[in-house]
Scaffold this motif. Sequence first.
Motif, PDB file in Angstrom:
ATOM      1  N   HIS A   1       0.706  -1.117   0.043  1.00 60.15           N
ATOM      2  CA  HIS A   1       0.152  -0.001   0.018  1.00 60.15           C
ATOM      3  C   HIS A   1       0.883   1.204   0.001  1.00 60.15           C
ATOM      4  O   HIS A   1       2.135   0.935  -0.028  1.00 60.15           O
TER       5      HIS A   1
ATOM      6  N   ASP B   1      -4.318  -9.141   2.871  1.00 60.31           N
ATOM      7  CA  ASP B   1      -3.820 -10.472   3.108  1.00 60.31           C
ATOM      8  C   ASP B   1      -4.697 -11.400   2.070  1.00 60.31           C
ATOM      9  O   ASP B   1      -4.059 -12.280   1.617  1.00 60.31           O
TER      10      ASP B   1
ATOM     11  N   THR C   1     -10.214  -2.296   4.666  1.00 65.12           N
ATOM     12  CA  THR C   1     -10.516  -2.909   6.171  1.00 65.12           C
ATOM     13  C   THR C   1      -9.451  -4.102   6.336  1.00 65.12           C
ATOM     14  O   THR C   1      -9.006  -4.631   5.540  1.00 65.12           O
TER      15      THR C   1
ATOM     16  N   LEU D   1     -14.130  -2.435   1.176  1.00 63.71           N
ATOM     17  CA  LEU D   1     -12.833  -3.217   0.917  1.00 63.71           C
ATOM     18  C   LEU D   1     -11.396  -2.560   1.958  1.00 63.71           C
ATOM     19  O   LEU D   1     -10.931  -3.395   2.341  1.00 63.71           O
TER      20      LEU D   1
ATOM     21  N   LYS E   1      -1.693  -0.577  -3.829  1.00 61.37           N
ATOM     22  CA  LYS E   1      -3.019  -0.849  -3.460  1.00 61.37           C
ATOM     23  C   LYS E   1      -3.631   0.331  -2.807  1.00 61.37           C
ATOM     24  O   LYS E   1      -2.943   1.592  -2.671  1.00 61.37           O
ATOM     25  N   GLY E   2      -4.736   0.597  -2.862  1.00 67.00           N
ATOM     26  CA  GLY E   2      -5.522   1.819  -2.511  1.00 67.00           C
ATOM     27  C   GLY E   2      -6.920   1.975  -3.019  1.00 67.00           C
ATOM     28  O   GLY E   2      -7.256   0.912  -3.758  1.00 67.00           O
TER      29      GLY E   2
ATOM     30  N   GLY F   1      -6.857  -6.667   6.997  1.00 69.15           N
ATOM     31  CA  GLY F   1      -7.036  -7.963   6.310  1.00 69.15           C
ATOM     32  C   GLY F   1      -7.208  -7.970   5.037  1.00 69.15           C
ATOM     33  O   GLY F   1      -7.052  -9.041   4.411  1.00 69.15           O
ATOM     34  N   SER F   2      -7.951  -7.210   4.314  1.00 67.23           N
ATOM     35  CA  SER F   2      -8.223  -7.475   3.060  1.00 67.23           C
ATOM     36  C   SER F   2      -6.902  -7.418   2.090  1.00 67.23           C
ATOM     37  O   SER F   2      -7.162  -8.165   0.918  1.00 67.23           O
TER      38      SER F   2
ATOM     39  N   LEU G   1      -6.046 -10.458  -0.913  1.00 69.98           N
ATOM     40  CA  LEU G   1      -5.529 -10.091  -1.930  1.00 69.98           C
ATOM     41  C   LEU G   1      -4.138 -11.051  -2.543  1.00 69.98           C
ATOM     42  O   LEU G   1      -4.128 -11.489  -3.264  1.00 69.98           O
TER      43      LEU G   1
HETATM   44  N1  LIG Z   1     -11.315   3.575  -0.607  1.00 71.01           N
HETATM   45  C1  LIG Z   1     -11.147   2.091  -0.961  1.00 71.01           C
HETATM   46  N2  LIG Z   1     -11.950   1.504  -1.992  1.00 71.01           N
HETATM   47  C2  LIG Z   1     -11.706   0.309  -2.327  1.00 71.01           C
HETATM   48  N3  LIG Z   1     -10.785  -0.462  -1.927  1.00 71.01           N
HETATM   49  C3  LIG Z   1      -9.822  -0.053  -1.166  1.00 71.01           C
HETATM   50  C4  LIG Z   1     -10.099   1.368  -0.491  1.00 71.01           C
HETATM   51  N4  LIG Z   1      -8.742   1.523   0.446  1.00 71.01           N
HETATM   52  C5  LIG Z   1      -8.303   0.384   0.244  1.00 71.01           C
HETATM   53  N5  LIG Z   1      -8.600  -0.478  -0.818  1.00 71.01           N
HETATM   54  C6  LIG Z   1      -8.208  -1.860  -0.767  1.00 71.01           C
HETATM   55  O1  LIG Z   1      -8.062  -2.765   0.333  1.00 71.01           O
HETATM   56  C7  LIG Z   1      -7.052  -3.403   0.487  1.00 71.01           C
HETATM   57  C8  LIG Z   1      -6.267  -2.960   1.493  1.00 71.01           C
HETATM   58  O2  LIG Z   1      -4.927  -3.680   1.662  1.00 71.01           O
HETATM   59  P1  LIG Z   1      -4.031  -3.506   2.730  1.00 71.01           P
HETATM   60  O3  LIG Z   1      -3.661  -1.878   3.220  1.00 71.01           O
HETATM   61  O4  LIG Z   1      -2.797  -4.102   2.550  1.00 71.01           O
HETATM   62  O5  LIG Z   1      -4.693  -4.091   4.047  1.00 71.01           O
HETATM   63  P2  LIG Z   1      -3.980  -5.317   5.327  1.00 71.01           P
HETATM   64  O6  LIG Z   1      -2.734  -4.859   5.216  1.00 71.01           O
HETATM   65  O7  LIG Z   1      -4.847  -4.713   6.373  1.00 71.01           O
HETATM   66  O8  LIG Z   1      -4.400  -6.480   4.871  1.00 71.01           O
HETATM   67  C9  LIG Z   1      -6.303  -3.089  -1.003  1.00 71.01           C
HETATM   68  O9  LIG Z   1      -6.774  -4.420  -1.705  1.00 71.01           O
HETATM   69  C10 LIG Z   1      -6.649  -2.018  -1.253  1.00 71.01           C
HETATM   70  O10 LIG Z   1      -6.723  -1.769  -2.681  1.00 71.01           O
END
Ligand SMILES: Nc1ncnc2c1ncn2[C@@H]1O[C@H](COP(=O)(O)OP(=O)(O)O)[C@@H](O)[C@H]1O
Length: 493
Positions: free
Chosen positions: A355, A430, A425, A423, A400-401, A427-428, A432
């Motif tokens: 990210h 992980d 949140t 999404l 990511k973002g 863990g999402s 992916l």
């Molecule tokens: N505003 C958003 N809208 C849609 N997807 C999002 C948004 N913000 C983050 N994501 C997605 O959520 C996921 C978050 O991943 P990450 O930051 O590595 O979380 P974690 O480390 O907690 O698993 C990524 O796939 C990212 O693209």
Amino acid sequence: MITGYSVETIRRAEAALPDLLESGELMSRAARGVARLTSARMRDRGFRRVTGLIGPGNNGADTLYAIARLARRGFDATAVCVDPQSSPNVTAAAERARSRGARVLTGDGAEALTAIARAEVVLDGITGIGGRPGLPPFARPWVDAIRDRTWVIAVDTPSGQPVEGRQVVADAVFADETVTFGAPKAVHLLPSTEPTCGILTVLDIGLDLTDATPTVVRLTPDDVPVLWPVPTTEDDKYSRGVLGIVAGGERYTGAAVLASTAAVTAGAGMVRYVGPQAPTDLVRQTAPEVVPGEGRVQAWCIGSGLDPEATGEEAAEQLAAARAALASDLPVLLDAGGLDLLDGPRGAPTLLTPHAGECARALTRLGGRTSDLTRAEVEADPLEHARMLARLTGATVLLKGAVTHVVDADGPVHVHDEAPAWLATAGSGDVLAGLVGTLLAAGLDPTTAASLGVLVHGRAAEHANPGGPVRALAVAHAIGPTIAALLTESAQV
Ligand SMILES: Nc1ncnc2c1ncn2[C@@H]1O[C@H](COP(=O)(O)OP(=O)(O)O)[C@@H](O)[C@H]1O
Ligand SMILES: NC(=O)C1=CN([C@@H]2O[C@H](COP(=O)(O)OP(=O)(O)OC[C@H]3O[C@@H](n4cnc5c(N)ncnc54)[C@H](OP(=O)(O)O)[C@@H]3O)[C@@H](O)[C@H]2O)[C@@H](O)CC1
């Protein structure tokens, strides 16, 4: 798949049709298309008055010819030009517009500004693909005179916005719709500038782009059945691809569960998990299909919830397994803590899934910077920083973002912005990693695996709880049904 091209590529395709170009046929096709679309919009809404804003180049000439056609169709049509003699094409088009009954005005006097303010539809022909970012000063009073309720149709590109996309220019044209020629350009497809284009219509004017390399790619659900590794009767669990996961630890046990569950639901032939006892026990309970311990794999997914500083025998063993995987010639996905283990280019397919904060950290560490790059700097220009990381490491980067960019050192950028914001949140990411790792193990190249995985991940989030909040584990469980829906929906088309 929707593909966008650079100005250079479009100009090359245009130059490959010298007869159509020199005879004015390409311009005529462009103008005809713009006039047809504008006329349809105006009839639908009962509009009468249209004003074209005419810059000095061929974009202005296209728009003038469209105004000529609209005048001939009986609309109250006006063209406001910066200079009706600016080029032979503009001069000829202005003459045509006058002869078809359009008013042709020059400059920003009261009559011109009134024609703009009274228009129900404005055609923006200030600049097209020859435009530099920033509204030309001569057009400022024109754009300021456009009323809020006026329907603005950009001819080819919204003037003043960067044709190659990236940063929106706040005081340039924001169109309600755009008619572009031949193929989309980056400005139409990159999520940063796409909103400045409104509804996009791509007009076929005969350019051949079949062998051209795009600069922007957007996968669509129709691509899933083409790209997804669907098993055949010839397959067994090994030929489908075994994914090795080195993730989680004593502290972040959940990452091991989430990545493993996602890999299983995404259809890995087999998943092996390598980690300390506590996460191993949890993985056993939640995903009994997963085989604990090292063994032969086709790809590695390393790093979600992994603490590269962790001490203790079990953690040391896990880190040693991660380093051995990195030193192997197998495809590797590196996420989160795993990114800290990378020292430079590997000789095998490698995908990094940071990210913005992790991307900033990796660029600071690997880029030999004297000051730390910040998360905010990466977020301000994600594409540029993802590209930088790809160039430094030779890896594919999935940044990511809310918008996810997938890039290599060069070549097209794959963009995704359709995942629900739910999404975002813990863990999402992980999930992916496990999902995309499965695609690497199935033999997909890192760019395709990453882009396809991001599309399915976003859809799974929607599927898990349409319109509402999702937990990461629910996204992981939704992956299987989402893939089935994407494969069978398209089969019915
Ligand atoms: N505003 C958003 N809208 C849609 N997807 C999002 C948004 N913000 C983050 N994501 C997605 O959520 C996921 C978050 O991943 P990450 O930051 O590595 O979380 P974690 O480390 O907690 O698993 C990524 O796939 C990212 O693209
Ligand atoms: N390619 C195709 O297939 C086809 C293309 N077609 C059409 O051609 C269009 C491209 O035309 P184009 O090359 O003449 O350039 P265009 O966009 O009119 O602008 C150039 C002029 O604007 C000026 N200018 C630019 N930015 C500026 C700024 N920020 N501030 C101030 N000035 C600025 C620039 O000035 P200069 O850079 O020379 O100083 C120059 O005078 C394309 O979009 C499409 O509509 C169709 O006809 C059919 C087939």
